[in-house]
Each structure stands twice: as structure tokens, then as C-alpha cells.
Design an enzyme around this catalytic site. Structure first.
Site, PDB file in Angstrom:
ATOM      1  N   TRP A  61     -44.854  41.217 -32.237  1.00  0.00           N
ATOM      2  CA  TRP A  61     -45.734  40.166 -31.760  1.00  0.00           C
ATOM      3  C   TRP A  61     -45.523  39.964 -30.273  1.00  0.00           C
ATOM      4  O   TRP A  61     -44.574  40.474 -29.690  1.00  0.00           O
ATOM      5  CB  TRP A  61     -45.574  38.876 -32.550  1.00  0.00           C
ATOM      6  CG  TRP A  61     -44.199  38.233 -32.569  1.00  0.00           C
ATOM      7  CD1 TRP A  61     -42.994  38.807 -32.293  1.00  0.00           C
ATOM      8  CD2 TRP A  61     -43.923  36.878 -32.908  1.00  0.00           C
ATOM      9  NE1 TRP A  61     -41.972  37.909 -32.437  1.00  0.00           N
ATOM     10  CE2 TRP A  61     -42.516  36.699 -32.817  1.00  0.00           C
ATOM     11  CE3 TRP A  61     -44.697  35.797 -33.286  1.00  0.00           C
ATOM     12  CZ2 TRP A  61     -41.893  35.481 -33.074  1.00  0.00           C
ATOM     13  CZ3 TRP A  61     -44.058  34.591 -33.556  1.00  0.00           C
ATOM     14  CH2 TRP A  61     -42.683  34.441 -33.454  1.00  0.00           C
ATOM     15  N   ASN A  62     -46.501  39.224 -29.682  1.00  0.00           N
ATOM     16  CA  ASN A  62     -46.521  39.038 -28.238  1.00  0.00           C
ATOM     17  C   ASN A  62     -46.890  37.606 -27.882  1.00  0.00           C
ATOM     18  O   ASN A  62     -47.575  36.920 -28.652  1.00  0.00           O
ATOM     19  CB  ASN A  62     -47.575  39.939 -27.577  1.00  0.00           C
ATOM     20  CG  ASN A  62     -47.396  41.398 -27.885  1.00  0.00           C
ATOM     21  OD1 ASN A  62     -46.521  42.051 -27.348  1.00  0.00           O
ATOM     22  ND2 ASN A  62     -48.251  41.932 -28.763  1.00  0.00           N
ATOM     23  N   HIS A  69     -61.505  31.747 -18.729  1.00  0.00           N
ATOM     24  CA  HIS A  69     -62.749  32.419 -18.381  1.00  0.00           C
ATOM     25  C   HIS A  69     -62.488  33.878 -18.005  1.00  0.00           C
ATOM     26  O   HIS A  69     -63.034  34.403 -17.041  1.00  0.00           O
ATOM     27  CB  HIS A  69     -63.457  31.649 -17.259  1.00  0.00           C
ATOM     28  CG  HIS A  69     -63.808  30.253 -17.659  1.00  0.00           C
ATOM     29  ND1 HIS A  69     -65.029  29.913 -18.196  1.00  0.00           N
ATOM     30  CD2 HIS A  69     -63.077  29.118 -17.657  1.00  0.00           C
ATOM     31  CE1 HIS A  69     -65.036  28.621 -18.484  1.00  0.00           C
ATOM     32  NE2 HIS A  69     -63.856  28.120 -18.162  1.00  0.00           N
ATOM     33  N   ASP A  75     -68.490  29.337 -21.853  1.00  0.00           N
ATOM     34  CA  ASP A  75     -68.474  28.224 -20.901  1.00  0.00           C
ATOM     35  C   ASP A  75     -68.901  26.958 -21.624  1.00  0.00           C
ATOM     36  O   ASP A  75     -70.027  26.874 -22.133  1.00  0.00           O
ATOM     37  CB  ASP A  75     -69.457  28.467 -19.751  1.00  0.00           C
ATOM     38  CG  ASP A  75     -69.024  29.567 -18.806  1.00  0.00           C
ATOM     39  OD1 ASP A  75     -67.855  29.995 -18.865  1.00  0.00           O
ATOM     40  OD2 ASP A  75     -69.871  30.003 -18.000  1.00  0.00           O
ATOM     41  N   HIS A  79     -67.003  22.623 -18.002  1.00  0.00           N
ATOM     42  CA  HIS A  79     -66.544  23.636 -17.054  1.00  0.00           C
ATOM     43  C   HIS A  79     -67.026  23.339 -15.630  1.00  0.00           C
ATOM     44  O   HIS A  79     -66.392  23.732 -14.660  1.00  0.00           O
ATOM     45  CB  HIS A  79     -67.045  25.012 -17.508  1.00  0.00           C
ATOM     46  CG  HIS A  79     -66.763  26.134 -16.569  1.00  0.00           C
ATOM     47  ND1 HIS A  79     -65.551  26.319 -15.955  1.00  0.00           N
ATOM     48  CD2 HIS A  79     -67.556  27.167 -16.143  1.00  0.00           C
ATOM     49  CE1 HIS A  79     -65.585  27.401 -15.198  1.00  0.00           C
ATOM     50  NE2 HIS A  79     -66.795  27.918 -15.282  1.00  0.00           N
ATOM     51  N   HIS A 207     -74.542  27.582 -13.620  1.00  0.00           N
ATOM     52  CA  HIS A 207     -73.453  26.701 -14.009  1.00  0.00           C
ATOM     53  C   HIS A 207     -73.870  25.233 -13.885  1.00  0.00           C
ATOM     54  O   HIS A 207     -73.669  24.433 -14.803  1.00  0.00           O
ATOM     55  CB  HIS A 207     -72.216  26.967 -13.145  1.00  0.00           C
ATOM     56  CG  HIS A 207     -71.444  28.173 -13.545  1.00  0.00           C
ATOM     57  ND1 HIS A 207     -71.783  29.443 -13.131  1.00  0.00           N
ATOM     58  CD2 HIS A 207     -70.344  28.309 -14.315  1.00  0.00           C
ATOM     59  CE1 HIS A 207     -70.923  30.311 -13.633  1.00  0.00           C
ATOM     60  NE2 HIS A 207     -70.034  29.649 -14.358  1.00  0.00           N
TER      61      HIS A 207
END
Length: 258
Positions: A61-62, A69, A75, A79, A207
Site C-alpha cells: 500500500w501507499n 485539481h 470542479d 472552487h 470558472h
């Protein structure tokens, strides 16, 4: 047979194909580069914890570190400053994660001009041929930009004047946010805005308009060329990061075949 049973059978027989629209996450995944005076997002990084060794004899595992993003991501309204009082990514209603989608293919135009901008007139012409945009669905903007995703340099396509990638005009972004019936915009580029959107009036109109209207963005999509213009169903479920502004996610499309 129930609706869900019919759907499960269609998946098992291939009558419904699952198309992966997600860019793989690795240290090579392109990330947006902002001017030096601003904070920068982290590239994707894995930190190995154990791999069948003394640190953990039976398991691998990590830890991972990345930006909200990075890669194919969602989004949320909060944001952007225009949506600062809107939903965080954990508050987006789950019913919004499964929605119909249409694909507007402007790959030829983007190949001829990397700064190509989608206008309201383009969308109206598409609707005249294919029908109206889906109420509560996604508009997916196909430009062929996913072919560049193996290279940070090619993907951002920047020179001394800044990045050059396709996107929406300010008028189209405002129309999509305020007048169209869709819940959001999906693109193949690093963000929903065009590369030159920093100099638009207003700047970064996708955005600003989408987030300000409580709508959403999907970025760094792949394989849009495998979808029909209409009829696909998109599943895009971000991680429920409390107070988060977005999240990497696995996006798939369900497409009827045969």
C-alpha cells in the site's frame, strides 16, 4: 425483468459499453502551471508504505499526495470566488453524479487553431442538427486535446505569451452557465477555461460563470471520440472531501451498442 436487472444484463452482454473517460494518475500527469507569484498545485506522488516486506509482510500500500485539481477532476462551485458560498465537493448531491451527456466535436477546428473558442452560435448550430442540450446533463467539448496528455509541454502548449489551448468564449461561458439547461461542462484540457482566458473580459469566464451559477466542471477527459454525439450516460463521482473545492475522479460513460 426490472429496470436494474435489464441494465445489468445489458452490461454483461455488451449491449451497453463502459467507456473510460479518465486520464491515468501518475507523476507524469500534466498539471496546470500558474504564474510564479501564485501557489502551485502538487503533481501526483506515491509514497510506498510496504510491499510484502518487513514494513508489511503480506500487503502492499501507499500514501499519495496530489492537488484536488490534478488529472481528470471535478470542479465544485466553491472552487471559484464567484461560488465561494456554494457547495463544496462533499455537498454536491449524489444524483448529479449520473447524468446524460452530449459531445460537441470541434477537433478539426482546434487542430487548425489551438486558441479556438466555442461560441453560442456553434452550440446553436449543433442543436439544430442533434437536438437540444440535455436538461440536467453535461456538455462535453471534444477538441482532440487528450492526444497531448503524455507530455506536460505539449498539453499546456505555452509560449512567452502564455498557454494556448481551446475553450469557450466569455459569451458562451455565460450562456452555458446562466441560460442552458446543463449542469456543467467537460473538457479534455487542463481546465475548463481556454489557455488565453487570463486575458479575457472577464478573465477565466468558465470558472467565474459556471461556479457562480452552482454548476460544475470536468477536466482532462479522454476518449470523447468514442462517444456518440447524443445518448451517452456519464458517471462522474468525486471523493467527498469535506470543504474541498474539487477532487480527482474516475469518469465513465455508458453507451448503447448494437
Amino acid at each position: 425483468m426490472s429496470v436494474l436487472s435489464s441494465f445489468a444484463e445489458a452490461l454483461s452482454t455488451g449491449a451497453v459499453e463502459v467507456v473510460d473517460l479518465t486520464s491515468p494518475l501518475s507523476s507524469d500527469t500534466p498539471v496546470i502551471a500558474l504564474p510564479e507569484q501564485f501557489a502551485q498545485t502538487a503533481t501526483f506522488q506515491l509514497e510506498e508504505l510496504s510491499r510484502y516486506d518487513d514494513r508489511g509482510p503480506a500487503w502492499y500500500w501507499n500514501n499519495f499526495r496530489t492537488g484536488e485539481h490534478t488529472g481528470t477532476h471535478f470542479d465544485a462551485p466553491n472552487h471559484w470566488v464567484t461560488g465561494r458560498d456554494g457547495d463544496d465537493v462533499a455537498s454536491v448531491p449524489p444524483r448529479r453524479f449520473i447524468a446524460p451527456a452530449v459531445v460537441l466535436d470541434f477537433s478539426a477546428e482546434a487542430a487548425a487553431d489551438p486558441d479556438f473558442l466555442l461560441e453560442v452560435e456553434h452550440v446553436r448550430a449543433w442543436e439544430a442538427e442533434h437536438g437540444p442540450l440535455p436538461d440536467g446533463g453535461w456538455l462535453l467539448f471534444q477538441t482532440g486535446w487528450d492526444a497531448r496528455s503524455a507530455s506536460q509541454q505539449d498539453f499546456l502548449n505555452a509560449d512567452e505569451t502564455g498557454p494556448h489551448t481551446p475553450g469557450l468564449s466569455p459569451a458562451c461561458a455565460q450562456w452555458l452557465a446562466e441560460e442552458s439547461p446543463v449542469i456543467g461542462l467537460g473538457v479534455e484540457t487542463v481546465g475548463t477555461d481556454a489557455g488565453g482566458a487570463h486575458s479575457f473580459d472577464p478573465p477565466f469566464p468558465c470558472h467565474a460563470a459556471l461556479m457562480g451559477s452552482g454548476k460544475y466542471g470536468l477536466t482532462q477527459l479522454q476518449n470523447l471520440h468514442r462517444l456518440p454525439a447524443t445518448g451517452a450516460l456519464v458517471v462522474a463521482a468525486p471523493l467527498p472531501i469535506v470543504s474541498g473545492s474539487g477532487s480527482p475522479l474516475r469518469v465513465v460513460a455508458l453507451v448503447e451498442r448494437g
